[in-house]
Scaffold this motif. Structure first.
Motif, PDB file in Angstrom:
ATOM      1  N   SER A 122      17.755  10.426  18.304  1.00  0.00           N
ATOM      2  CA  SER A 122      17.315  11.698  17.715  1.00  0.00           C
ATOM      3  C   SER A 122      17.079  12.790  18.744  1.00  0.00           C
ATOM      4  O   SER A 122      16.215  13.638  18.568  1.00  0.00           O
ATOM      5  CB  SER A 122      16.053  11.506  16.864  1.00  0.00           C
TER       6      SER A 122
ATOM      7  N   PHE B  37      13.794  20.787  -6.434  1.00  0.00           N
ATOM      8  CA  PHE B  37      13.892  21.518  -5.170  1.00  0.00           C
ATOM      9  C   PHE B  37      13.627  20.558  -4.024  1.00  0.00           C
ATOM     10  O   PHE B  37      13.298  19.393  -4.251  1.00  0.00           O
ATOM     11  CB  PHE B  37      12.922  22.700  -5.165  1.00  0.00           C
ATOM     12  N   SER B  38      13.818  21.027  -2.815  1.00  0.00           N
ATOM     13  CA  SER B  38      13.609  20.179  -1.648  1.00  0.00           C
ATOM     14  C   SER B  38      12.304  20.579  -0.969  1.00  0.00           C
ATOM     15  O   SER B  38      11.864  21.729  -1.081  1.00  0.00           O
ATOM     16  CB  SER B  38      14.791  20.319  -0.693  1.00  0.00           C
ATOM     17  N   ASN B 104      15.154  27.210   0.516  1.00  0.00           N
ATOM     18  CA  ASN B 104      14.474  26.443   1.551  1.00  0.00           C
ATOM     19  C   ASN B 104      14.840  26.917   2.942  1.00  0.00           C
ATOM     20  O   ASN B 104      15.949  26.694   3.410  1.00  0.00           O
ATOM     21  CB  ASN B 104      14.780  24.949   1.412  1.00  0.00           C
ATOM     22  N   PRO B 107      12.956  23.330   5.948  1.00  0.00           N
ATOM     23  CA  PRO B 107      13.123  21.931   5.549  1.00  0.00           C
ATOM     24  C   PRO B 107      12.703  20.979   6.663  1.00  0.00           C
ATOM     25  O   PRO B 107      12.793  21.327   7.836  1.00  0.00           O
ATOM     26  CB  PRO B 107      14.631  21.820   5.320  1.00  0.00           C
ATOM     27  N   LYS B 110      16.109  16.207   9.006  1.00  0.00           N
ATOM     28  CA  LYS B 110      16.456  14.905   8.431  1.00  0.00           C
ATOM     29  C   LYS B 110      16.731  13.841   9.489  1.00  0.00           C
ATOM     30  O   LYS B 110      16.708  12.658   9.188  1.00  0.00           O
ATOM     31  CB  LYS B 110      17.654  15.055   7.500  1.00  0.00           C
ATOM     32  N   LEU B 111      17.007  14.261  10.714  1.00  0.00           N
ATOM     33  CA  LEU B 111      17.314  13.270  11.749  1.00  0.00           C
ATOM     34  C   LEU B 111      16.067  12.851  12.536  1.00  0.00           C
ATOM     35  O   LEU B 111      16.151  12.012  13.424  1.00  0.00           O
ATOM     36  CB  LEU B 111      18.369  13.829  12.703  1.00  0.00           C
ATOM     37  N   ALA B 112      14.930  13.449  12.209  1.00  0.00           N
ATOM     38  CA  ALA B 112      13.714  13.154  12.985  1.00  0.00           C
ATOM     39  C   ALA B 112      13.251  11.723  12.747  1.00  0.00           C
ATOM     40  O   ALA B 112      13.408  11.166  11.670  1.00  0.00           O
ATOM     41  CB  ALA B 112      12.613  14.139  12.598  1.00  0.00           C
TER      42      ALA B 112
ATOM     43  N   HIS C  86      20.939   9.583   6.698  1.00  0.00           N
ATOM     44  CA  HIS C  86      19.998  10.561   6.136  1.00  0.00           C
ATOM     45  C   HIS C  86      20.563  11.280   4.915  1.00  0.00           C
ATOM     46  O   HIS C  86      19.925  12.195   4.389  1.00  0.00           O
ATOM     47  CB  HIS C  86      19.598  11.583   7.209  1.00  0.00           C
ATOM     48  N   PRO C 273      20.034  20.422  -5.238  1.00  0.00           N
ATOM     49  CA  PRO C 273      18.621  20.814  -5.263  1.00  0.00           C
ATOM     50  C   PRO C 273      17.671  19.920  -4.467  1.00  0.00           C
ATOM     51  O   PRO C 273      16.820  20.430  -3.749  1.00  0.00           O
ATOM     52  CB  PRO C 273      18.271  20.806  -6.751  1.00  0.00           C
ATOM     53  N   ARG C 274      17.775  18.595  -4.581  1.00  0.00           N
ATOM     54  CA  ARG C 274      16.777  17.715  -3.934  1.00  0.00           C
ATOM     55  C   ARG C 274      16.920  17.670  -2.431  1.00  0.00           C
ATOM     56  O   ARG C 274      15.966  17.518  -1.699  1.00  0.00           O
ATOM     57  CB  ARG C 274      16.942  16.269  -4.407  1.00  0.00           C
ATOM     58  N   ASN C 276      18.806  19.899  -0.534  1.00  0.00           N
ATOM     59  CA  ASN C 276      19.149  21.189   0.070  1.00  0.00           C
ATOM     60  C   ASN C 276      20.503  21.121   0.790  1.00  0.00           C
ATOM     61  O   ASN C 276      20.829  21.976   1.607  1.00  0.00           O
ATOM     62  CB  ASN C 276      18.066  21.669   1.043  1.00  0.00           C
TER      63      ASN C 276
END
Lengths: 200, 320, 346
Positions: A122, B37-38, B104, B107, B110-112, C86, C273-274, C276
């Motif tokens: 990461s 939504f996110s 958004n 956000p 996602k890779l964290a 992911h 939507p969920r 993005n």
């Protein structure tokens, strides 16, 4: 398809120190070691003292001595091959905390494999500081049989997996750490341009 | 393609959740399901406050998968341009409002490998949905939330009961400060930090991370700021030849809308880039208040984000 | 609507063709006689009844055979379908969008029953009847993207949005115009478009990216793209390039009308939507020159456009080997008369 200027082709801006990082891990080869020495001369010894250098190359006894001296006061670990160097890097990253800064200097395959290892932990590729030195050799993946061909210095090149003659494109995948190789004589088998030593 | 798809909603519930903070629950005016939504999303709420048309962004706080209602929290800001005051004083159960679709700009990465959330005061709001999402994905996170006092901090009890030891609250009235240096100094590789709160807190957090050797790529911030006020000036529209006066407490975008001029926009916070407008001529100094244009673009004087930026005095001609 | 699904092949004996009734609904991509590169993005709003733009996801007479070809490609090369870890939320977003759209737009072919997270999906043309738990991947025979991707015409990629970029982090790509998902997965918007000539310099991708980063939920957009393919082959992948590139050498003045196909991609872009993320549907249409010239307007315009292509594009789309033959074949259909604006037939 011809070789062209392609946006996926990485750019290596050159090493610059992150003076705030609490630990620096630097991977280099013989040619890249010169860039690291220059970095140290700009950044000062406090920076170098926080650095671990993985020097992945085959070195003579004299070279080992000279380079260890040039790169002091950093801790220098010598690994006989690039693969060993990357394995050692992954081992260090396993337990590393935030505050670490990663650097790579040397051939493109070396930089590419460091960035790839970083991604697995990461580390964003943009946060890795890179400098290309030495050979222009490339790591190429055959798009047909997926074999990685190491240390490619010519274009076209023969695939060591399936034997097809491949055009080496500038299209580059960070995930695979490789340029793309595509069969060059697919339209007319055997119609192959002369081999050029483009990546010595 | 200017603006945002609008939807009519009705206020189903209003609750005072802390000093000067109210929570509003919004349902579709025709009881249709809302879109999911996110985590980290916000909506803009359109308000007709007297003769003024305002659109303020508010973070969505509920569960991202809840399509029956949206929830927002509004702090009544003392130096308000009117939006939060309007929400507090003129909006009650049954009031109908218009909202944009969720957007958004904050956000979670996602890779964290881990997420450290740092909130100050009303800056807690984007983290409400973010934590809901991260929790559902079994992602590793911790919240550090600074409040003036328990009476001023919204949702303290709720957060502690829902997320337990992952929530850390720091009370200014008891002299507690977020020990950010210690927190950021002890995180695994691949951790990302997110900060939302007042500007000085954001600046302090980003600086602390930098001094601890955190790469820029691992830190994220969101700040909802109203367009800063200034003096009145004149906007000339090159294409239509019209002229519009921008009053001291208005943005260029708001003045254009008040005069029926259709200009592009989306986030209204200077972040998304949608309202980027070409400057044809300008005889005043441009105050760039956005987070979008690059430094060379600002210096060139050729572009302006009309949702946030203005000129000190004089007139500006835009390619509109 | 009475769709009759054709039984045809996209390889070996190449029995694919368009029924006469299907020709006029071909999304002819050239809106004027001169070739011009543009982003040409427009709202993906419902088009005329019977057109390929009527619904978000177009199902036509080739559906069953195309899905059979996709299954063959995936069996031979599983790497044509990949999702980085992911992307699971985005995969479910995609499955939901496709299932709800198809069940709403083609109720005679597809049915979706939803009771909370207990879902029941029926696909009559392919004989699929699947009960599963939404958001629980263990209840499906494949991951969600692959499960639904095997049942919808066109390729799909899913772009994660982060750091003001789009990242192609998932996709099911079996009928592509010579790009490799396996190689490109994980790349950002500029990188995976890297090999495209001219457009980077024109700033096209920067403008397109900025636009897409702000794409809103419920406001999808579309654009048309095109290339040419010899034989109605769906799998024109780099992986198999050494097997299909020699097709270009088989074009003769006698067979050019049958062999050369215009390949049009209707590209749809949807904010999910969920997650993005952005779903990118790349719905391909193939039509032989022989069938294209049955529409007089297209017969006039296609040679004009082909003659005006910049050399970089001729090379990028690998048209060089047969362009002159194609132009000679098309010449008699251009009587010099003016053409009406837009791509549709008169």
């Amino acid at each position: 398809m011809t070789v062209s200027t392609i946006k996926s082709r990485p750019i290596y801006p050159g090493l610059s120190p992150d003076l705030n990082a609490r630990r620096n891990i630097i991977v280099c080869d013989k040619a890249g070691a010169a860039a690291v020495a220059e970095l140290f001369s700009r950044a000062g010894s406090a920076f170098a003292e926080r650095a671990t250098i993985i020097l992945a190359d085959s070195l003579s006894a004299t070279e080992t001595q000279t380079l260890s001296r040039d790169l002091a006061p950093a801790a220098v670990e010598i690994q006989p091959t690039l693969a060993d160097g990357i394995a050692r890097l992954r081992q260090l990253l396993e337990t590393a905390p935030m505050g670490l800064r990663l650097y790579a200097a040397g051939s493109e395959p070396l930089i590419g494999l460091v960035v790839q290892a970083g991604l697995d932990f990461s580390i964003d590729h943009l946060s890795i500081r890179t400098e290309h030195r030495g050979s222009l050799k490339r790591r190429v993946q055959c798009v047909h049989c997926k074999t990685f061909i190491e240390d490619v210095t010519t274009n076209p090149v023969k695939c060591t997996g399936c034997g097809l003659t491949l055009l080496v494109r500038d299209h580059y995948s960070r995930r695979l750490a490789a340029f793309q190789g595509v069969c060059i004589d697919a339209e007319v088998p055997g119609e192959v341009p002369p081999t050029e030593a483009l990546y010595l | 393609m200017s603006g945002n798809l609008l939807r009519r909603v009705r206020v189903a519930e209003v609750e005072r959740v802390a000093n000067r903070i109210k929570r509003f629950r919004l349902v579709d005016a025709d009881n249709a399901p809302l879109s999911e939504f996110s985590g980290g999303s916000h909506i803009s709420v359109v308000m007709h406050a007297g003769d003024r048309l305002l659109r303020n962004p508010y973070s969505l706080m509920g569960a991202p998968s809840d399509t029956s209602s949206y929830q927002i929290s509004v702090l009544n800001v003392e130096d308000s341009r009117g939006g939060s005051k309007f929400m507090h004083e003129n909006v009650s159960v049954g009031t109908e409002l218009e909202i944009g679709q969720p957007l958004n700009l904050f956000p979670p990465a996602k890779l964290a490998k881990k997420h450290v959330l740092v909130a100050g005061g009303i800056g807690i709001t984007p983290f409400m949905s973010m934590m809901n999402e991260l929790d559902g994905l079994h992602s590793d996170f911790e919240l550090h939330y600074g409040v003036r006092s328990l009476e001023d901090g919204a949702y303290c009890k709720y957060l502690q009961s829902r997320y337990g030891s992952r929530v850390n609250i720091y009370r200014q009235d008891q002299g507690q400060l977020i020990p950010l240096e210690r927190i950021l100094g002890d995180q695994r590789l691949g951790t990302h930090m997110y900060v939302c709160g007042p500007k000085p807190m954001i600046d302090w957090s980003l600086q602390t991370a930098k001094l601890l050797g955190w790469p820029d790529e691992n830190v994220h911030s969101e700040q909802f700021s109203a367009p800063p006020p200034g003096k009145q000036f004149l906007v000339k529209l090159a294409r239509s030849g019209r002229e519009v006066i921008v009053r001291g407490h208005q943005s260029i975008l708001e003045a254009l809308e008040e005069n029926g001029v259709d200009a592009p926009f989306l986030c209204r916070g200077g972040a998304c880039g949608q309202c980027e407008t070409q400057v044809v001529a300008c005889d005043g100094f441009i105050e760039h208040n956005d987070h979008f244009l690059t430094e060379p673009e600002r210096v060139s004087g050729k572009k302006i984000m009309i949702c946030m930026s203005r000129i000190q005095t004089g007139s500006i001609t835009l390619d509109l | 609507m009475g769709l009759t699904f054709r039984n045809e092949t996209f390889r070996d004996d190449f029995t694919y063709t368009n029924s006469p009734s299907n020709i006029r609904r071909f999304p002819f991509p050239f809106v004027e006689d001169q070739y011009r590169y543009s982003v040409n993005i427009e709202p993906h709003t419902p088009g005329p009844k019977g057109s390929p733009f009527e619904y978000h996801f177009d199902v036509d007479e080739h559906y069953v055979s195309e899905m059979r070809d996709r299954a063959m490609v995936l069996a031979a090369d599983p790497l044509r379908c990949q999702a980085l870890p992911h992307m699971m939320t985005a995969q479910w977003d995609m499955l939901e969008l496709l299932m709800t759209s198809l069940a709403r737009d083609y109720p005679e072919h597809f049915t979706l029953h939803r009771d909370g997270s207990a879902w029941h999906w029926i696909n009559r043309p392919l004989g699929i009847d699947q009960k599963f738990t939404f958001l629980d991947a263990s209840t499906l025979p494949y991951q969600p993207m692959e499960f639904i991707g095997r049942q919808v015409q066109g390729d799909f990629s899913i772009q994660d949005q982060r750091d003001n970029q789009l990242w192609m982090d998932a996709g099911i790509i079996t009928s592509q115009a010579d790009w490799s998902l396996d190689f490109d997965v994980g790349m950002n918007f500029f990188e995976w478009h890297g090999p495209v000539p001219l457009a980077h310099e024109a700033g096209v991708f920067e403008r397109a990216l900025k636009f897409l980063l702000n794409l809103q939920i419920g406001k999808p957009v579309r654009r048309l793209n095109w290339t040419m393919t010899i034989n109605p082959r769906l799998d024109t992948s780099p992986e198999n390039y050494h097997k299909w590139a020699s097709d270009r050498m088989t074009v003769t003045p006698e067979n050019v009308g049958k062999k050369v196909h215009l390949r049009v991609e209707m590209q749809g872009l949807f904010r999910l939507p969920r997650s993005n993320a952005i779903l990118f549907s790349i719905r391909g249409y193939l039509m032989s020159f022989e069938q294209i010239v049955t529409v007089p307007k297209w017969g006039r315009r296609l040679p004009r456009v082909l003659a005006s292509l910049p050399p970089e594009l001729v090379e990028y789309k690998s048209l060089g080997r047969y362009r002159d033959m194609a132009l000679a074949y098309l010449a008699p259909y251009d009587d010099g008369a003016p053409t009406s604006p837009g791509g549709g037939p008169d």
